[in-house]
Design a protein around this motif. Structure first.
Motif, PDB file in Angstrom:
ATOM      1  N   ALA A 137      31.606  36.333  34.748  1.00 13.71           N
ATOM      2  CA  ALA A 137      32.127  36.636  36.078  1.00 13.71           C
ATOM      3  C   ALA A 137      31.104  37.423  36.891  1.00 13.71           C
ATOM      4  O   ALA A 137      30.266  38.138  36.337  1.00 13.71           O
ATOM      5  CB  ALA A 137      33.421  37.440  35.967  1.00 13.71           C
ATOM      6  N   ASN A 196      32.403  31.706  40.291  1.00 20.14           N
ATOM      7  CA  ASN A 196      32.725  32.704  39.264  1.00 20.14           C
ATOM      8  C   ASN A 196      32.760  34.127  39.827  1.00 20.14           C
ATOM      9  O   ASN A 196      32.607  35.102  39.103  1.00 20.14           O
ATOM     10  CB  ASN A 196      31.727  32.624  38.101  1.00 20.14           C
ATOM     11  CG  ASN A 196      30.283  32.880  38.534  1.00 20.14           C
ATOM     12  OD1 ASN A 196      29.956  32.827  39.716  1.00 20.14           O
ATOM     13  ND2 ASN A 196      29.412  33.134  37.570  1.00 20.14           N
ATOM     14  N   ILE A 210      34.557  36.172  31.413  1.00 23.32           N
ATOM     15  CA  ILE A 210      35.816  35.789  32.050  1.00 23.32           C
ATOM     16  C   ILE A 210      36.965  35.889  31.055  1.00 23.32           C
ATOM     17  O   ILE A 210      38.072  36.316  31.401  1.00 23.32           O
ATOM     18  CB  ILE A 210      35.707  34.370  32.639  1.00 23.32           C
ATOM     19  CG1 ILE A 210      34.706  34.362  33.799  1.00 23.32           C
ATOM     20  CG2 ILE A 210      37.065  33.864  33.113  1.00 23.32           C
ATOM     21  CD1 ILE A 210      34.420  32.990  34.367  1.00 23.32           C
ATOM     22  N   ALA A 268      40.094  36.092  37.984  1.00 23.56           N
ATOM     23  CA  ALA A 268      39.466  35.594  36.755  1.00 23.56           C
ATOM     24  C   ALA A 268      39.973  34.201  36.406  1.00 23.56           C
ATOM     25  O   ALA A 268      39.218  33.359  35.901  1.00 23.56           O
ATOM     26  CB  ALA A 268      39.727  36.572  35.612  1.00 23.56           C
TER      27      ALA A 268
END
Length: 346
Positions: free
Chosen positions: A94, A235, A273, A305
Motif C-alpha cells: 500500500a 494501491n 495490504i 485497503a
C-alpha cells in the motif's frame, strides 16, 4: 523597530525548526475569498461541510480575528528521501502519502508554533493566535502573500528552495511587522502536475475538484468510494503524492532539510495490504498512534485497503477480503465484495 523585530523573529523561527518564514499584512485581500465562494458554489468541496460552515471566517484573517495586523507564515519541510512514486504498481503493498509516514504534523508544527509564539509574545507584549490546518484560515494564499512560495497549478504551495514539500503553520499577531513581498508564480507552461493526476481532479490549472481527488476520497470522504475512481486509486490507501512528486521544483528540495519527526516509520513506509485488511479497531489505534492517519478511523482505512486489494491482482488477498464480507461496517463489506469481483475478473 518593526523590521528589527521581524529579523529576530525569522532567526527564532529557524531555531524552532522552520525552513521558511514570511510575513504579510495583506489580511483582507478580496480575491482568495471570492475564489472560495465560487469553489463552494460549484460543490467542489464534496462532503467537507466544515469548509462551508465557517466560510465567512475563512474568507480572510481579518474576519477570523479583527485584531490581527500581520500573519506570520511558516513552512516545515517533509521532503522525502525516497521517491514517493516508487511503490506505484506494487500489487501487495500500500502507498501512504509522504507527510503521513512519520509523526502527526499537527502536533509537531503546533509545538514549534507555540514556542515561537511565546517568544514573540514576550518580545512584542501583544496577543497572537497560532493555527495548524484546523481553523477556518486559507493558509496557502497567505503563504503566497508572505513570499514563502506560490500556489502552483496543483493548488498547493511551491517553494523555490523546498519544492512542494512544506507543511504550513500560521501565527496571527497584533504586532506590526515588516511584510515580505510575494513571489511571482513560476510554473510557466509546465503542466506535469495536471497530467500526473490519476483521477483528473483538475478541471483547469490552479483549480481542484476535491470530489475527484484521491486524497479527498481516501481521507475526507465517508461511505463507499465512487466506483468510477476505484481503479485509478491503485494501491493508494491514504492520500496521494503524484501531483506533488512530479513538480520540477522538487529538484531543489533536499531531504536533509526535512524535520526528522517526519521520517517514515518502518510500518508505514510500505505496509502490506494484507496487514491493513486484518486491522480491527484496537490494532488500528495501535499501528497508527501518533500518526495523522488515526483520525480517519479503522473503517475508512480498511475500506481503502480493500480497494487497493481489488486493484492488486494478488490472488493471495482473496482470503482476507472474504473475511471482510461479514464485517460490521457496511462500507467495508461493500468494498470487499467489489475487490473480490475485481480479483476474480483479473
Amino acid at each position: 523597530m518593526p523590521d528589527s523585530l521581524t529579523r529576530r523573529l525569522k532567526a527564532e523561527a529557524a531555531r524552532a525548526g522552520f525552513v521558511a518564514c514570511g510575513v504579510t499584512d495583506r489580511l483582507d485581500e478580496p480575491l482568495p475569498g471570492e475564489r472560495l465562494v465560487e469553489w463552494l458554489a460549484d460543490g467542489a468541496h464534496g462532503t467537507m461541510g466544515w469548509m462551508e460552515a465557517r466560510s465567512h471566517h475563512r474568507r480572510s484573517p481579518a474576519a477570523l480575528w479583527p485584531e490581527a495586523r500581520a500573519a506570520i507564515m511558516l513552512g516545515m519541510s517533509y521532503a522525502p528521501a525516497a521517491d514517493p512514486l516508487r511503490l506505484a504498481g506494487e500489487g501487495g503493498v500500500a502507498r501512504i502519502s509522504a507527510y503521513a509516514q512519520g509523526q502527526d504534523y499537527h502536533d509537531v508544527v503546533k509545538r514549534a508554533l507555540k514556542a515561537l509564539g511565546r517568544w514573540l509574545g514576550a518580545e512584542s507584549g501583544l496577543p497572537l493566535k497560532v493555527f495548524v490546518d484546523t481553523a477556518p484560515l486559507m493558509e496557502k494564499p497567505l503563504a503566497a502573500a508572505a513570499g514563502i512560495g506560490w500556489q502552483g497549478k496543483h493548488t498547493n504551495l511551491v517553494s523555490r528552495e523546498h519544492g512542494s514539500w512544506l507543511l504550513i503553520g500560521c501565527i496571527l499577531t497584533a504586532a506590526k511587522l515588516e511584510p515580505d513581498a510575494p513571489i511571482a508564480a513560476s510554473c510557466g507552461s509546465c503542466d506535469a502536475c495536471q497530467r500526473a493526476c490519476p483521477t483528473d481532479a483538475f478541471p483547469a490549472p490552479y483549480r481542484l475538484d476535491a470530489r475527484r481527488c484521491v486524497s479527498y476520497l481516501t481521507i475526507e470522504h465517508d461511505g463507499p468510494i465512487p466506483v468510477e475512481f476505484r481503479r485509478a486509486i491503485g494501491n493508494r490507501v491514504y492520500g496521494c503524492d503524484d501531483c506533488l512528486a512530479v513538480c520540477p521544483w522538487n529538484k531543489f528540495a533536499a531531504s536533509a532539510h526535512a524535520n526528522l519527526a517526519f521520517a517514515p516509520r518502518a510500518e508505514l513506509a510500505a505496509p502490506a495490504i494484507a496487514d491493513l485488511l486484518a486491522l480491527d479497531d484496537a490494532a488500528f489505534r495501535q499501528v497508527f498512534a501518533g500518526s495523522p492517519i488515526k483520525r480517519i478511523g479503522r473503517d475508512r482505512m480498511v475500506r481503502n485497503a480493500a480497494v487497493a486489494a481489488g486493484n492488486s491482482g494478488e490472488a493471495a488477498l482473496r482470503a482476507p477480503l472474504a473475511r471482510l464480507l461479514d464485517d460490521p461496517s457496511e462500507t467495508v463489506r461493500e468494498a470487499a465484495g467489489w475487490a473480490l469481483a475485481e480479483l476474480a475478473a483479473a
